[in-house]
Structures are given as C-alpha cells and as structure tokens.
Design an enzyme around this catalytic site. Structure first.
Site, PDB file in Angstrom:
ATOM      1  N   GLU A  91      45.477  72.959  27.292  1.00 34.72           N
ATOM      2  CA  GLU A  91      45.677  73.234  28.775  1.00 34.72           C
ATOM      3  C   GLU A  91      46.763  74.447  28.952  1.00 34.72           C
ATOM      4  OE1 GLU A  91      44.579  68.704  30.341  1.00 34.72           O
ATOM      5  OE2 GLU A  91      46.587  69.150  29.794  1.00 34.72           O
ATOM      6  N   CYS A 104      52.036  78.204  32.718  1.00 36.15           N
ATOM      7  CA  CYS A 104      52.464  77.504  31.753  1.00 36.15           C
ATOM      8  C   CYS A 104      51.293  77.537  30.498  1.00 36.15           C
ATOM      9  CB  CYS A 104      52.734  76.053  32.036  1.00 36.15           C
ATOM     10  SG  CYS A 104      53.225  74.925  30.911  1.00 36.15           S
ATOM     11  N   CYS A 111      50.676  68.598  18.986  1.00 35.48           N
ATOM     12  CA  CYS A 111      52.065  69.049  18.406  1.00 35.48           C
ATOM     13  C   CYS A 111      52.593  67.879  17.516  1.00 35.48           C
ATOM     14  CB  CYS A 111      53.145  68.879  19.487  1.00 35.48           C
ATOM     15  SG  CYS A 111      54.818  69.534  19.397  1.00 35.48           S
ATOM     16  N   CYS A 115      57.831  64.094  20.324  1.00 30.97           N
ATOM     17  CA  CYS A 115      58.913  63.612  21.055  1.00 30.97           C
ATOM     18  C   CYS A 115      58.474  62.376  22.049  1.00 30.97           C
ATOM     19  CB  CYS A 115      59.477  64.561  22.426  1.00 30.97           C
ATOM     20  SG  CYS A 115      59.905  66.145  21.274  1.00 30.97           S
ATOM     21  N   CYS A 118      56.743  62.473  25.487  1.00 26.71           N
ATOM     22  CA  CYS A 118      55.752  63.484  25.702  1.00 26.71           C
ATOM     23  C   CYS A 118      54.440  63.262  25.280  1.00 26.71           C
ATOM     24  CB  CYS A 118      56.010  64.790  24.927  1.00 26.71           C
ATOM     25  SG  CYS A 118      55.168  66.099  25.181  1.00 26.71           S
ATOM     26  N   CYS A 342      55.157  68.545  34.009  1.00 29.36           N
ATOM     27  CA  CYS A 342      55.772  68.701  32.813  1.00 29.36           C
ATOM     28  C   CYS A 342      55.689  67.255  31.795  1.00 29.36           C
ATOM     29  CB  CYS A 342      57.325  68.938  32.752  1.00 29.36           C
ATOM     30  SG  CYS A 342      58.127  69.317  31.234  1.00 29.36           S
TER      31      CYS A 342
HETATM   32  S1  SF4 Z   1      58.008  67.836  24.054  1.00 26.67           S
HETATM   33 FE1  SF4 Z   1      55.901  67.689  23.340  1.00 26.67          FE
HETATM   34  S2  SF4 Z   1      54.825  69.633  23.112  1.00 26.67           S
HETATM   35 FE2  SF4 Z   1      57.368  69.909  23.069  1.00 26.67          FE
HETATM   36  S3  SF4 Z   1      57.928  69.780  21.021  1.00 26.67           S
HETATM   37 FE3  SF4 Z   1      58.123  67.600  22.007  1.00 26.67          FE
HETATM   38  S4  SF4 Z   1      56.104  66.767  21.417  1.00 26.67           S
HETATM   39 FE4  SF4 Z   1      55.936  68.867  21.160  1.00 26.67          FE
END
Ligand code: SF4
Length: 378
Positions: A91, A104, A111, A115, A118, A342
């Site tokens: 995206e 963005c 990923c 996190c 996220c 976000c």
């Molecule tokens: S916030 Fe999301 S996209 Fe960014 S490093 Fe952490 S897991 Fe990866």
C-alpha cells in the site's frame, strides 16, 4: 525479460545507456522523461534519437505496478493497493495538507520486525521490494495526481515522501538507497533532503550507512522509555537496545548538523502512556540528541489486544515533554475511515517467516510501571 528503467538512479541509468552505446546526457534526458514527465512510452520521448528509442523498445520498459484498489477518504487521503505478484500487495497513501502533499511509501511486502502495535507486523514477511517497485508507487501517485488534481504544468502533487508504509526500509537497504537518490535528484523528483524521511525501528548498522550514503531526514520508532518495555513492543530492541540506538542517532546528526531526529511514539493505553513514563523519556532524551517527539494515537486492530490511550492521557503525556522543552506534536489521524492511518497498512502478504505465527500464538505480555503498579496486557 526487459530491464525495468525504474530500477535505476541516474548513475545506474547512465551505465545502462552506456551498454547501449549511448552517452550520459541521453540517460539524463531519458530519466527526465520518466520521472519528471511520467512517460513510459519511448515513442513519446521526442528529443531522443529514433535509433535509441528503438533500442530501448527492444531492451527496456518502464514497469508500473498494477493498481488493485484505490480508496479515497472523506479527508482527502487516498490509499492505493499495488499488486507485487505471487499473492502479495503493498500500500501507498497520499496525505494532502494545505501546504504539502505527502506520500507514504512501502519498502517491503510485509515486515519481519514484528512490532506488537503494527498491523503490517502482524501480517508477517514475504519479500523485499525492488528499487523499481518502491519508485513505481511514487511514479504512479505523482503523475496520476497531477492529472486528477488538474495541476498546472511544473506543479507537483507530492512535496514530501515518508518511507513509513509497509516494511522496515533499512532491512531493504540496497534497493532503498537508489530509490532515495531518484527522489532527491533534480532531474528526478527534486525533493530536498529534509522532505524525504526514512522511518526505522532502529536498525543501527544501516543507520550508520545511511548517514554516509544518503542522509535524508530520519524518524525512529521509539515507543518506550526503557529497554524491557521496548523489547516487548519493538523486538529489534533486543539486538540494538536504546543506548546504542541513541548513540547512533547522535552520530547521524553529525552528517546533518542542522537537523533533528523525529522519535515516533505510539500511545498505548496503560502500556507506555503514564506521566512517569513521560518523565523517563525526558530523562532519556533531554540534552542527549536533538529531537522532536511525535505522539501517535494508536489505531486499534483486533489481533493486537491493545487499546488507544485516552485523549486526556495523551495530552498529559505531551505536556510533561513540552514542559521539559522537548518539541512534541500529537499526530492527526488521517484516512482512518479507509484504514490508511499509521500502523493500519496491511496489504496482502504471503508470510514466508514465522512472524505471523509468533505474534498470533504468544499472548502479548507488556509490563509497564503505571502509577507504581505492574500491568499486563493481553
Ligand atoms: S512498525 Fe510495522 S512496518 Fe515498522 S518495523 Fe515495526 S512491524 Fe515493521
């Protein structure tokens, strides 16, 4: 397969043109056609010799990413889902404001950092994007928006780029840097160094390399004032703990002395949002590194098991920081009606790691000292 010309910065394109027996100034002309004018048809490129256009048609292409969906928010935010093949999609989000247009951009399909807060992290990881796939998001958005917004010739739709979409950009360094160079190049998008931001969860060795290779603005996902809590929220902290991260931030600013680091801090209810934790943050940052704090209201999604901090607590947290002289902003939530805010970018990811399983199977255990009590969130 034909070479994708979006894969090259200007030096790379010059090397490609040399292989075709062409001089560097031809590469500059070609580069301007692609990035400044949005051309992908070599026949359109009227100042290139016919023989070169024919050679290009045989060996190369400007390869866009197919757009799977487009969603427009009531606040003007637009989100595109791009197909990157093999069941993966990434995206990009355009965020218009009075004085700027920010795009963005995603750097990976998924990923691997994982996190806790996220949505992308919960999807797992499939693969790195190529330089061409990173730039195709900007190329499409800029030239599509120029037409859609009926901009005057020479007017730009996108004035700022943030590498804050899906993925950890510094874990895709080799593809990232040429893409940044095209963004900065006066023959490309001509954005100033301060208008291109790389957001990282703190991949210290590559922060060091970026400082040398292409010191654009840097945003660092901090999210906690202490290592035990950051270990839980940003697992990469176990490898590069806060002290090491801040030392690297300080060194980064040596290459860009008039700049500052933006620390991103996602406000999680009962986890990292107490006034005591704000004071710990002040003690950690004040006088150590030139910075701004960006407090981000968390956008909840079911798998996270986390909640957004109440507004009053966000304000109280911000006040502690501001009273201590730390420039602090509370990010406006944009495009949340289309899941473009976000941490909400999820795309489609064929997970090739165990990140998704790890995050789904394990209960979220986040220990924080809030008002003297120890709290666990599940
Ligand atoms: S916030 Fe999301 S996209 Fe960014 S490093 Fe952490 S897991 Fe990866």
């Amino acid at each position: 397969m034909a070479a994708n010309l979006l894969d090259h910065d200007l030096d790379g394109l010059a090397a490609f043109c040399e292989q075709l027996g062409e001089k560097r100034f031809r590469a500059t002309q070609l580069f301007r056609w692609i990035h400044q004018k949005g051309a992908s048809d070599f026949d359109q490129m009227s100042d290139l010799a016919k023989s070169l256009r024919e050679k290009l048609a045989r060996t190369a292409e400007v390869r866009p990413l197919p757009v799977l969906t487009e969603q427009a928010s009531t606040d003007g935010t637009i989100k595109w889902l791009f197909d990157v093949g093999a069941g993966n999609a990434v995206e990009a989000v355009f965020i218009p404001e009075d004085d700027r247009g920010t795009l963005c951009v995603s750097s990976q399909a998924g990923c691997a950092v994982g996190c806790r807060f996220c949505s992308t992290g919960h999807q797992g990881f499939s693969r790195n994007l190529s330089t061409g796939e990173i730039l195709a998001q900007l190329w499409y958005a800029e030239h599509h928006l120029r037409t859609r917004l009926k901009l005057a010739p020479g007017e730009r739709a996108i004035t700022n780029v943030v590498m804050m979409g899906m993925g950890e950009p510094l874990q895709n360094y080799a593809a990232l840097v040429p893409a940044l160079r095209v963004m900065l190049d006066d023959h490309g998008y001509g954005l100033s160094r301060r208008r291109v931001t790389v957001s990282t969860s703190g991949v210290v060795p590559f922060m060091e390399r970026l400082r040398e290779d292409c010191p654009v603005a840097l945003a660092v996902s901090l999210h906690a004032p202490t290592d035990p809590l950051r270990d839980e929220l940003v697992p990469l902290n176990r490898k590069y703990p806060i002290a090491e991260l801040l030392d690297s931030c300080k060194r980064y600013l040596e290459a860009a002395p008039r700049d500052f680091i933006t620390f991103e801090y996602c406000m999680l209810d009962g986890v990292n949002d107490s006034e005591d934790q704000a004071r710990e943050l002040v003690a950690l940052l004040r006088g150590r590194v030139s910075c701004k704090l960006n407090l981000i209201p968390f956008n909840p999604f079911p798998a996270s098991g986390l909640k957004c901090s109440p507004r009053a607590r966000v304000q109280a947290f911000a006040k502690v920081l501001m009273d201590a002289g730390i420039v602090t902003t509370v990010r406006k939530t944009r495009g949340d009606d289309i899941d473009a805010a976000c941490g909400q970018l999820a795309g489609e990811v064929q997970d090739r790691t165990n990140v998704q399983q790890r995050l789904t199977r394990q209960p979220i255990r986040i220990h924080a000292t809030t008002g003297g009590s120890r709290q666990e969130t599940r």
